[in-house]
Write a protein that holds these residues in place. Structure first.
Motif, PDB file in Angstrom:
ATOM      1  N   LEU B 286       0.723  -1.205  -0.102  1.00 31.81           N
ATOM      2  CA  LEU B 286      -0.083  -0.103   0.113  1.00 31.81           C
ATOM      3  C   LEU B 286       0.828   1.185   0.124  1.00 31.81           C
ATOM      4  N   GLY B 287       2.118   1.004   0.060  1.00 31.64           N
ATOM      5  CA  GLY B 287       2.824   2.377  -0.273  1.00 31.64           C
ATOM      6  C   GLY B 287       3.502   2.474  -1.563  1.00 31.64           C
ATOM      7  N   TYR B 288       3.179   1.855  -2.528  1.00 41.99           N
ATOM      8  CA  TYR B 288       3.596   1.655  -3.812  1.00 41.99           C
ATOM      9  C   TYR B 288       3.980   2.986  -4.281  1.00 41.99           C
ATOM     10  N   VAL B 289       3.307   3.993  -3.849  1.00 47.36           N
ATOM     11  CA  VAL B 289       3.654   5.504  -4.412  1.00 47.36           C
ATOM     12  C   VAL B 289       4.988   5.859  -4.078  1.00 47.36           C
ATOM     13  N   ALA B 290       5.417   5.410  -3.033  1.00 42.44           N
ATOM     14  CA  ALA B 290       6.749   5.779  -2.591  1.00 42.44           C
ATOM     15  C   ALA B 290       7.993   5.469  -3.517  1.00 42.44           C
ATOM     16  N   PHE B 291       7.661   4.361  -4.049  1.00 43.22           N
ATOM     17  CA  PHE B 291       8.768   4.026  -4.941  1.00 43.22           C
ATOM     18  C   PHE B 291       8.676   4.861  -6.320  1.00 43.22           C
ATOM     19  N   PHE B 292       7.396   4.944  -6.488  1.00 42.97           N
ATOM     20  CA  PHE B 292       7.275   5.918  -7.974  1.00 42.97           C
ATOM     21  C   PHE B 292       7.714   7.281  -7.355  1.00 42.97           C
ATOM     22  N   GLY B 293       7.589   7.806  -6.460  1.00 40.15           N
ATOM     23  CA  GLY B 293       8.067   9.114  -6.040  1.00 40.15           C
ATOM     24  C   GLY B 293       9.458   9.150  -5.950  1.00 40.15           C
ATOM     25  N   ILE B 294      10.060   7.928  -5.411  1.00 36.18           N
ATOM     26  CA  ILE B 294      11.633   8.098  -5.498  1.00 36.18           C
ATOM     27  C   ILE B 294      12.097   8.210  -6.887  1.00 36.18           C
ATOM     28  N   GLY B 295      11.537   7.366  -7.532  1.00 38.89           N
ATOM     29  CA  GLY B 295      11.816   7.455  -8.768  1.00 38.89           C
ATOM     30  C   GLY B 295      11.887   8.880  -9.725  1.00 38.89           C
ATOM     31  N   ALA B 296      10.844   9.493  -9.338  1.00 35.49           N
ATOM     32  CA  ALA B 296      10.577  10.825  -9.772  1.00 35.49           C
ATOM     33  C   ALA B 296      11.640  11.862  -9.299  1.00 35.49           C
ATOM     34  N   TYR B 297      11.837  11.641  -7.988  1.00 39.60           N
ATOM     35  CA  TYR B 297      12.761  12.744  -7.456  1.00 39.60           C
ATOM     36  C   TYR B 297      14.139  12.441  -8.098  1.00 39.60           C
ATOM     37  N   VAL B 298      14.589  11.127  -8.082  1.00 33.04           N
ATOM     38  CA  VAL B 298      15.866  10.928  -8.697  1.00 33.04           C
ATOM     39  C   VAL B 298      15.804  11.606 -10.015  1.00 33.04           C
ATOM     40  N   ALA B 299      14.870  11.411 -11.009  1.00 34.31           N
ATOM     41  CA  ALA B 299      14.917  12.009 -12.113  1.00 34.31           C
ATOM     42  C   ALA B 299      14.976  13.368 -12.106  1.00 34.31           C
ATOM     43  N   ALA B 300      14.102  14.085 -11.225  1.00 33.31           N
ATOM     44  CA  ALA B 300      13.897  15.667 -10.903  1.00 33.31           C
ATOM     45  C   ALA B 300      15.458  16.035 -10.436  1.00 33.31           C
ATOM     46  N   LEU B 301      15.991  15.568  -9.706  1.00 38.03           N
ATOM     47  CA  LEU B 301      17.336  16.110  -9.046  1.00 38.03           C
ATOM     48  C   LEU B 301      18.559  15.609 -10.030  1.00 38.03           C
ATOM     49  N   THR B 302      18.440  14.906 -10.812  1.00 35.77           N
ATOM     50  CA  THR B 302      19.435  14.748 -11.875  1.00 35.77           C
ATOM     51  C   THR B 302      19.097  15.190 -13.234  1.00 35.77           C
ATOM     52  N   GLY B 303      17.956  15.826 -13.048  1.00 37.13           N
ATOM     53  CA  GLY B 303      17.586  16.032 -14.535  1.00 37.13           C
ATOM     54  C   GLY B 303      17.635  17.315 -14.879  1.00 37.13           C
ATOM     55  N   ASN B 304      18.715  18.295 -14.518  1.00 34.37           N
ATOM     56  CA  ASN B 304      18.843  19.774 -14.840  1.00 34.37           C
ATOM     57  C   ASN B 304      17.775  20.592 -14.568  1.00 34.37           C
ATOM     58  N   ALA B 305      16.973  20.216 -13.665  1.00 25.93           N
ATOM     59  CA  ALA B 305      15.757  21.165 -13.447  1.00 25.93           C
ATOM     60  C   ALA B 305      16.318  22.763 -13.127  1.00 25.93           C
ATOM     61  N   LEU B 306      15.310  23.481 -13.431  1.00 26.80           N
ATOM     62  CA  LEU B 306      15.867  24.894 -13.276  1.00 26.80           C
ATOM     63  C   LEU B 306      16.275  25.367 -11.717  1.00 26.80           C
ATOM     64  N   LEU B 307      15.077  24.931 -10.970  1.00 27.37           N
ATOM     65  CA  LEU B 307      14.819  25.202  -9.534  1.00 27.37           C
ATOM     66  C   LEU B 307      15.293  23.801  -8.724  1.00 27.37           C
ATOM     67  N   THR B 308      16.501  23.503  -8.385  1.00 31.60           N
ATOM     68  CA  THR B 308      17.024  22.569  -7.784  1.00 31.60           C
ATOM     69  C   THR B 308      18.051  22.950  -6.901  1.00 31.60           C
ATOM     70  N   ASN B 309      18.339  22.362  -5.819  1.00 31.53           N
ATOM     71  CA  ASN B 309      19.352  22.406  -4.794  1.00 31.53           C
ATOM     72  C   ASN B 309      20.368  21.647  -5.180  1.00 31.53           C
ATOM     73  N   VAL B 310      20.315  20.762  -6.019  1.00 32.60           N
ATOM     74  CA  VAL B 310      21.328  19.774  -6.417  1.00 32.60           C
ATOM     75  C   VAL B 310      21.809  19.991  -7.765  1.00 32.60           C
ATOM     76  N   ASN B 311      23.189  20.118  -8.145  1.00 29.97           N
ATOM     77  CA  ASN B 311      23.470  20.391  -9.155  1.00 29.97           C
ATOM     78  C   ASN B 311      24.332  19.408  -9.779  1.00 29.97           C
ATOM     79  N   PHE B 312      23.763  18.114 -10.250  1.00 29.49           N
ATOM     80  CA  PHE B 312      24.295  17.060 -10.527  1.00 29.49           C
ATOM     81  C   PHE B 312      23.308  16.407 -11.745  1.00 29.49           C
ATOM     82  N   HIS B 313      24.096  16.271 -12.877  1.00 26.89           N
ATOM     83  CA  HIS B 313      23.221  15.920 -13.999  1.00 26.89           C
ATOM     84  C   HIS B 313      23.574  14.457 -14.442  1.00 26.89           C
TER      85      HIS B 313
END
Lengths: 300, 577, 239
Positions: B286-313
């Motif tokens: 019942l917490g399946y969304v967590a893994f979906f969210g983790i995947g999304a955040y991984v992509a967001a953090l490494t995906g060259n987003a404009l507003l992010t605190n992580v600069n790692f592409h």
């Protein structure tokens, strides 16, 4: 020191309504091994029934807040009406699935939880609603901490109900039948016990307790919303597991412990981590002591 | 020798049997009601449905006073009524009749009765139309449906038809023609559904479609289709691939539904992953969304987003295929390793708690996740210097950015399906089934149940992470609010609706539950209410879902009689401890 | 036939699609001990559970005191006077011995009569009196069997169903149990006994039925069955 006593008091108070929810979880699990996800929603509906009763009373009889009559009637209505919800759930959602693989009733319980939540959200309100102060707003000092009379009332009521329930299960004919059904339903039937009736009774008692818990939580928190049953239910289940599921005394102990742990966790780690703390406890207990503190047993 | 009570019991049973026999003889009489109901339905479809124009956000609902012709929702009630009339007349004239026909007719009848009532209810409840403004049309149509339904019940006393079989091979050509026609019809229905903008009309379309599909299923058409499809698997898959590849070209100038379809693809991916956990291995996560969210955040953090605190592409393909799934799977294993030893229902609650923990952590871990604001302005993925958002041109056709996502997801789904089928046929897949059906026996057979469950859990998390990573780019932003418990339930509902354990069913479930809310946006308020009730009703009446796997149907369906005989297993649940 | 207390007529019982009992008929007369013997899996326990109402026959009928009972739920069958001591004893392990006996009398409302019966049963099985306050799960196998029988007797039944009372018990204990059954019967109780221990069961019973794969293959006076060639070979372990 003052701070410590204050947090302790807060935690114990929280634990009192966790306990009232946890009792229903633990009883139902003890008797049909089902995590009744919708139980938290019964708690929520208890709070809403309280709110609606009060609103009705205000229009019909001109109730003001802190009215003892209102308090009694509100509690009574929640006690009387929530069992209807619990019994309907059992009768129409869970009973037809008693032969099904255990995943089926679990998914049904989840659906029921969702449906009840959304019924309130769609047909009543999605907002935060103020809950009336039904209890006299008096407080006093103990060890430098500010204790509200309401808190004492909540803890006392929760303990009183727990003792009554324990006595009922230990000594009465129906209480014993409940224990027998929990231990071995088929053999219970051979004793002439109407197992369906006993299961329904379990839902009735559990729902009534959760309903009372809902009203208490409404007064304590000062507000209610359609979503309040989800987290509270999850925590009450954590409490039941913490104490040893199926174990009445354990559920109450677990609830008070969780309330205290959570309050201290929030005080010293930051309030935003409060829920993480509670669920972390759940996972740790299940991993290291899945039988809970008092061990899994059924009833008293 | 028997006492009065016994005699009474016997007599009652005898009397009932006699009554049944009489009913069978008079079966013609109620049967006439079916085509009659169809006629009433046709009449109702031509009557006024509303007495003045109803507008929703400026779009008029069809069925206006001046509109004597057929249009909008009434097209679909007319279609159903015609089906009732024609099929009812055919059955009435048939030389031998059976209960299966009655059941099929009853389904059409129910559809005809339900369609106008649901339409009217939604108008009154959600679009604030006064009941007085509804014309006689819906009520007459509903009455026709009711009449047909009652008439069809008269047939239920007859013997049922023999169980349907997959159609035998007539000739190569017929087989191929069946496959091609079936796929074209399915694709056409899908396009038609997308075409219909009017929410009232869509309701009518959807109910009519459901009723007709249920009827076809009852008389064994779907079972029959399995024959030609099984014999021409390659052709079927190839044709399906071609149709799907052509889909963006049917949406000229309008990319909205392509985007929705891409979204549906994401859900398909996520649901297929959850299906491994819940359907194959029988673990309720019942917490399946967590893994979906983790995947999304991984992509967001490494995906060259404009507003992010992580600069790692990191390169997109690396993230989608390796990094996001691996990170999600690592979390899955970290959570699963200690908890999978527990009994199944504890797992449900632990995963639920874990889902909340992840959400709250994303919310509070400001330095990395930017807290409640989330990470926004995630650019389209760039592969080898080409940004997917730009699209491309083939032979004069422009392929939009959304279409690129759609194709990307098609590829991912194809890959996932291939993986899943390989897995299910492997030792691991069989071990999953064994663990699901009887964990103790599986352990006794030498299966390391903890590892096997962990593999399922990890595989589920893997696909969720993959879907999440694409989702971050598709929506261009991630925030903790997107990954809440209702999302987990939504994906679970897709799996359960489609058919626990059967990938094609899961795909269907995900598509239906993505498109339906988009089509019925006016009613988005009650979306989760409907999901809740749907879960209860599916578990009660069709626990195997719309497209069940054969094994699952056997497992889940306790028929009345066996249920009674198995009442000693009333508390079978406890043996799972 | 007129004095038949229990009359089972051609019952068929299924688990899912598996037919466990395939057209079984027998009867038990008043004040008789009747035993059903047969190998493991022959359908003995299934038959008994069907009589009790825990299972439903798909075909056939069961009459008790000339009333049809196969359609009644188990808890109502008990109220008619049919009590069962189930296979594997199935005492309530976490409840005390006294509470277990109380549960046996669940259908009764006569407090005085219950106390009387409780005393009588504790007299019958003195060990139960000694352990009255102990959790039943802590009893030995033989004691649990006595408790299970005592619990069934607490319902004050007119028909007592005993499922494998000798299972897993030491020979001496088995002897005690069987002596008790004889005593109870001599006081007028009708007993339907299911046993794998054919020799002892047949020497106790008046009549017997032999069940094989869900069907009755032999029925006779118990003494005659004891002499029967087939029975001796198959169930008494003689060559």
């Amino acid at each position: 020191m003052d701070e410590f006593v204050q947090q302790l008091a807060n935690g114990v108070t929280k634990g009192s309504y966790y306990a009232l929810i946890a009792l229903g979880y633990t009883m139902v699990y003890g008797i049909i091994q089902l995590i009744n996800f919708a139980h938290g929603e019964v708690f929520m509906l208890g709070a809403f029934i309280g709110l609606w009763t009060f609103n009705l009373g205000v229009t019909a009889f001109g109730w003001g807040s802190t009215s003892l009559v209102a308090l009694v009637v509100v509690l009574l209505m929640a006690t009387l009406l929530t069992p209807l919800i619990g019994v309907s759930l059992e009768r129409f959602a869970y009973r037809p699935l008693r032969n099904a693989p255990r995943l089926a009733p679990l998914i049904t319980a989840l659906g029921a939880s969702f449906a009840l939540q959304q019924l309130v959200a769609v047909f009543y309100s999605r907002g935060q609603l103020a809950f009336p102060d039904l209890f006299p707003n008096t407080s006093f000092q103990i060890g430098g901490a500010n204790i509200q009379l309401l808190w004492v009332f909540m803890v006392a009521l929760a303990l009183l109900l727990t003792f009554t329930l324990t006595a009922f299960i230990r000594t009465t004919r129906l209480g014993k039948a409940m224990r027998a059904t929990a231990e071995d339903p088929d053999t219970a039937r051979l004793m002439g016990i109407n197992v369906d009736m006993i299961i329904a009774l379990t839902f009735i008692i559990g729902s009534a307790l959760a309903g009372i818990g809902g009203v208490l939580a409404g007064m304590y928190l000062g507000q209610v919303n359609f979503f309040m049953g989800f987290i509270a239910g999850l925590k009450a289940f954590t409490a039941a597991v913490l104490g040893g599921i199926g174990n009445i005394a354990g559920a109450v102990l677990g609830a008070f412990l969780l309330g205290i742990l959570e309050t201290f966790g929030a005080a010293y780690l930051g309030g935003e981590w409060q829920d993480v703390f509670a669920f972390g406890v759940l996972i740790l207990v299940l991993v290291f002591r899945p039988t809970g503190l008092l061990g899994e047993r059924v009833a008293a | 020798m028997a006492a009065p009570t016994a005699v009474a019991g016997r007599n009652r049973a005898d009397a009932r049997a006699e009554a049944m026999a009489r009913l069978r003889q008079r079966v013609r009489l109620p049967l006439v009601a079916v085509p009659a109901g169809g006629l009433v339905g046709i009449l109702g479809s031509y009557l006024y449905w509303t007495l003045s124009p109803v507008r929703v956000e400026g779009v008029p609902l069809t069925g206006r006073l001046a509109d004597y012709g057929i249009g909008g929702v009434r097209t679909w009630s007319l279609l159903l009524a015609l089906a009732v009339l024609v099929y009812g007349a055919l059955v009435l004239r048939a030389r031998s009749r059976n209960a299966t026909q009655g059941e099929a007719l009853a389904r059409l009848g129910i559809g005809l009765a339900v369609l106008p009532v649901v339409w009217a209810l939604t108008l009154v409840m959600f679009l604030d139309v006064e009941v007085g403004r509804l014309g006689p049309g819906p009520w007459v149509t509903a009455a026709g449906g009711l009449l047909a339904w009652l008439g069809a019940r008269g047939l239920l006393a007859a013997e049922p038809a023999p169980a349907a079989e997959p159609w035998a091979r007539r000739s190569m050509l017929v087989d191929l023609a069946v496959v091609v026609v079936a796929e074209l019809v399915a694709f056409g229905v899908f396009l038609l559904g997308i075409e219909i903008d009017d929410p009232g009309e869509f309701l009518g379309f959807f109910i009519a479609l459901t009723a007709i599909a249920a009827t076809l299923s009852t008389i064994g058409v779907f079972k029959g289709l399995a024959g030609p499809f099984a014999r021409n698997e390659g052709v079927a898959i190839a044709l399906l691939a071609v149709l799907l590849l052509l889909f963006p070209f049917t949406q000229e100038g309008n990319t909205f539904w392509i985007q929705v379809t891409a979204q549906a693809g994401l859900f398909v991916l996520a649901a297929l992953g959850l299906n491994i956990v819940v359907g194959s291995a029988g673990l309720l996560d019942l917490g399946y969304v967590a893994f979906f969210g983790i995947g999304a955040y991984v992509a967001a953090l490494t995906g060259n987003a404009l507003l992010t605190n992580v600069n790692f592409h990191l390169p997109f393909l690396l993230v989608v295929f390796i990094v996001a799934p691996v990170v999600a799977a690592i979390f899955g294993v970290l959570l699963g390793a200690p908890t999978l030893r527990l009994r199944g229902d504890y797992l449900a609650i632990v995963t639920l708690g874990f889902g909340e923990i992840v959400r709250i952590t994303l919310n509070n871990l400001d330095p990395i996740t930017r807290g409640p604001n989330g990470i926004s302005s995630i650019p389209d993925p760039v592969v080898g210097g080409w940004s997917m958002g730009e699209g491309f041109t083939v032979a004069g056709f422009e392929i939009s950015g959304n279409s690129v996502y759609f194709y990307l997801l098609l590829a991912l789904i194809a890959l996932t399906l291939a993986t899943i089928y390989r897995l299910n046929d492997s030792r691991i897949g069989r071990a999953w089934v064994a663990v699901r059906e009887d964990e103790v026996a599986a352990a006794a057979m030498g299966i390391n149940t903890t590892i096997i469950k962990l593999l399922a859990f990890g595989a589920g998390a893997w696909f969720a992470g993959m879907a999440g990573a694409v989702n971050a780019h598709l929506l261009t932003q991630v925030s903790p609010d997107s990954y809440t418990f209702p999302f987990s339930v939504l994906i679970l509902a897709m799996v359960v609706l489609g058919g626990l354990g059967n990938p094609p069913g899961v795909v269907l479930g995900a598509i239906i539950l993505t498109f339906l809310p988009e089509k019925l946006r006016e009613f988005s308020d009650i979306r989760f209410l409907v999901f809740g009730f749907a879960l209860i009703l599916i578990m009660r009446f069709r626990p195997e879902g719309l497209l069940p796997s054969a094994r699952r149907r056997r497992e889940l369906h306790a028929t009345g009689e066996t249920a009674a005989a198995e009442s000693q297993q009333l508390f079978d649940v406890r043996s799972g401890t | 036939m007129d004095e038949a207390l229990l009359d089972v007529k051609d019952i068929h019982v299924f688990y899912g699609n598996i037919e466990a009992v395939k057209g079984l008929s027998f009867h038990v007369n008043r004040s008789e001990i009747v035993c059903l013997i047969g190998a493991n899996g022959a359908g003995k326990t299934t038959t008994l559970r069907t009589v009790s109402g825990l299972l439903r026959p798909r075909e056939g009928a069961i009459f008790y005191e000339e009333q049809r009972i196969d359609l009644l739920p188990a808890h109502e069958v008990v109220t008619l006077g049919v009590a069962q001591s189930p296979e594997g004893r199935r005492i309530f392990p976490r409840m005390s011995v006294r509470e277990n006996l109380d549960m046996g009398a669940f259908i009764r409302r006569d407090a005085a009569g219950q106390r009387e019966d409780m005393d009588r049963i504790m007299e019958l099985f003195p060990i139960l009196k000694e352990r009255a306050r102990q959790a039943a799960g802590t009893l030995s196998g033989g004691e649990q069997q006595m408790l299970a029988m005592g619990r069934a007797l607490m319902a004050r039944p007119r028909l007592l169903l005993l499922d494998e009372p000798s299972m897993g018990l030491a020979p001496l204990v088995v002897q005690t149990i069987f002596d008790t059954i004889r005593d109870i019967n001599e006081q007028g109780m009708t007993v339907l006994l299911v046993e794998q221990n054919a020799a002892q069961a047949l020497s106790l019973a008046h009549r017997g039925y032999v069940i094989e794969t869900g069907k009755i293959v032999l029925e006779d006076e118990a003494s005659a069955l004891l002499e029967n060639e087939q029975v001796r070979k198959a169930y008494l372990g003689e060559e």
